[in-house]
Design an enzyme around this catalytic site. Structure first.
Site, short mmCIF file in Angstrom:
data_model
loop_
_atom_site.label_atom_id
_atom_site.label_comp_id
_atom_site.label_asym_id
_atom_site.label_seq_id
_atom_site.Cartn_x
_atom_site.Cartn_y
_atom_site.Cartn_z
N ARG A 159 1.89 -11.36 6.11
CA ARG A 159 3.40 -11.41 6.13
C ARG A 159 3.90 -10.35 7.32
O ARG A 159 5.38 -10.24 7.08
CB ARG A 159 3.97 -9.97 4.58
CG ARG A 159 3.25 -11.12 3.07
CD ARG A 159 3.97 -10.16 2.67
NE ARG A 159 3.86 -10.28 0.84
CZ ARG A 159 4.07 -10.44 0.30
NH1 ARG A 159 4.51 -8.10 -0.35
NH2 ARG A 159 2.74 -10.20 -1.36
N LYS A 185 3.33 7.39 5.77
CA LYS A 185 2.37 5.91 4.73
C LYS A 185 1.43 5.00 6.21
O LYS A 185 1.59 4.01 6.34
CB LYS A 185 3.05 4.57 4.09
CG LYS A 185 3.35 4.77 2.07
CD LYS A 185 3.42 3.93 1.32
CE LYS A 185 5.35 4.34 1.94
NZ LYS A 185 5.61 2.81 0.90
N HIS A 196 -4.54 -14.28 9.64
CA HIS A 196 -3.68 -13.14 10.03
C HIS A 196 -4.40 -12.07 9.81
O HIS A 196 -3.76 -11.05 9.57
CB HIS A 196 -3.29 -13.60 8.36
CG HIS A 196 -3.01 -14.72 7.32
ND1 HIS A 196 -1.79 -15.46 7.68
CD2 HIS A 196 -2.60 -14.86 6.13
CE1 HIS A 196 -1.28 -15.70 6.78
NE2 HIS A 196 -1.80 -16.16 6.21
N ARG A 227 23.72 15.23 -6.99
CA ARG A 227 24.00 13.49 -7.29
C ARG A 227 23.65 12.77 -8.36
O ARG A 227 22.38 13.54 -9.49
CB ARG A 227 21.68 14.33 -6.31
CG ARG A 227 21.47 14.73 -5.01
CD ARG A 227 22.37 13.86 -4.01
NE ARG A 227 21.60 12.66 -3.32
CZ ARG A 227 20.35 12.61 -2.37
NH1 ARG A 227 20.27 13.89 -1.62
NH2 ARG A 227 19.95 11.43 -2.15
N ARG A 282 14.16 -2.14 -7.97
CA ARG A 282 12.48 -1.99 -7.91
C ARG A 282 12.29 -2.07 -9.55
O ARG A 282 13.15 -1.35 -10.33
CB ARG A 282 11.42 -0.71 -7.74
CG ARG A 282 11.68 -1.25 -5.86
CD ARG A 282 11.61 0.46 -6.07
NE ARG A 282 11.02 1.22 -4.26
CZ ARG A 282 10.48 -0.13 -3.12
NH1 ARG A 282 8.68 -0.15 -3.73
NH2 ARG A 282 10.13 -0.34 -1.52
N PRO A 329 0.93 -1.32 0.21
CA PRO A 329 -0.02 -0.12 -0.46
C PRO A 329 0.72 1.17 0.37
O PRO A 329 1.41 1.14 0.76
CB PRO A 329 -0.70 0.19 1.36
CG PRO A 329 -1.08 -1.75 1.29
CD PRO A 329 0.81 -2.10 0.97
N GLU A 330 0.51 1.72 -1.07
CA GLU A 330 1.71 3.47 -1.05
C GLU A 330 0.42 4.46 -0.23
O GLU A 330 -0.67 4.32 -0.21
CB GLU A 330 1.51 3.47 -2.40
CG GLU A 330 2.63 2.77 -3.01
CD GLU A 330 3.31 3.02 -4.20
OE1 GLU A 330 3.66 4.09 -4.76
OE2 GLU A 330 3.56 2.20 -4.77
#
Length: 270
Positions: free
Chosen positions: A110, A58, A91, A151, A260, A2-3
């Site tokens: 998880r 988050k 769970h 950077r 990613r 979830p973002e």
């Protein structure tokens, strides 16, 4: 995972049912999350009225009269409201029972999420060094430009750094970079101010659209009211490697950036 839009969707889903309600009991079936759930959580929260439900990055902040429950959904967690007494399935680790007859149930297959207690949440070690919220005036293209100088890292992991700006996860970073026409592999320090101004606008737009539409539908995400989000049908590039670009028809490429997967259009993004 979830973002930010999914977490904000959860907040909006649960807040009306929690705020003003008194907690009658907290049932913890498994304390073994990313960080162990405090042994005395039931003692601390039971009997208190919930004042507000907020979000920082988050993290969900369930503010009681004294103290705050800090919750993170981890990789596959969700919070949803169910009727008091509904039997728990596998769970389903925590129930926060309310006098209204509802329970806030935390599910996490998880066990990579968190439920922690703090008397000063904004100064908690998990929140203290976070960057600004992307949908506030504290975040803009000038901030991206200034922080990127010197950077050498790729721009995508740069905008996903929570010290730069919070909540720009993999899905929305991918989509915002496409909308801004920026190759995710480009060196962060080599991008112009004008392009960062455009990128910041697109980050805000993409996140706001996802929140408005209920968050992106992922296999493991369920909204706070029990309904999944439905933004995934509008994704332009995320998860579409090898498929044609919806704008120009060029085959989308998939690469690894910072461990990613990142999908981009070699024609639309430079």
């Amino acid at each position: 995972m979830p973002e930010l839009p999914e977490v904000e969707t959860t907040r909006r889903g649960i807040a009306p049912h929690l705020e003003g309600q008194r907690v009658s009991r907290v049932v913890v079936r498994d304390r073994r999350l990313r960080w162990p759930i405090p042994e005395d959580l039931d003692v601390r929260l039971s009997g208190q009225r919930i004042v507000s439900v907020e979000r920082r990055a988050k993290y969900l902040l369930i503010n009681a009269e004294v103290g705050t429950l800090i919750s993170h959904l981890g990789m596959s967690g969700n919070l949803r409201l169910v009727e008091l007494g509904l039997p728990a399935a596998k769970h389903e680790h925590v129930d926060i029972e309310l006098e209204s007859g509802l329970m806030l149930r935390y599910t996490d297959p998880r066990r990579f999420g968190a439920m922690l207690w703090s008397l000063d949440p904004l100064n908690h070690e998990l929140l203290l060094r976070l960057g600004p919220e992307p949908l506030t005036d504290l975040f803009d293209g000038e901030r991206l430009f200034q922080l990127s100088r010197g950077r050498s890292m790729a721009v995508k992991p740069f905008i996903m750094d929570n010290a730069v700006v919070v909540g720009v996860g993999n899905i929305y970073a991918t989509e915002a970079l496409f909308a801004a026409g920026i190759d995710p592999r480009r060196e962060a320090g080599g991008i112009s101010r004008a392009r960062y101004l455009k990128l910041a606008i697109e980050i805000k737009r993409v996140l706001a659209a996802a929140i408005e539409q209920g968050g992106t539908t992922l296999r493991d995400f369920i909204g706070g009211d029990g309904q999944p989000g439905y933004f995934q049908q509008e994704l332009f590039v995320y998860g579409r490697g090898g498929q044609p670009c919806k704008v120009c028809g060029t085959e989308l490429r998939e690469v690894k950036l910072g461990q990613r997967a990142s999908v981009y259009c070699p024609r639309c993004q430079r």
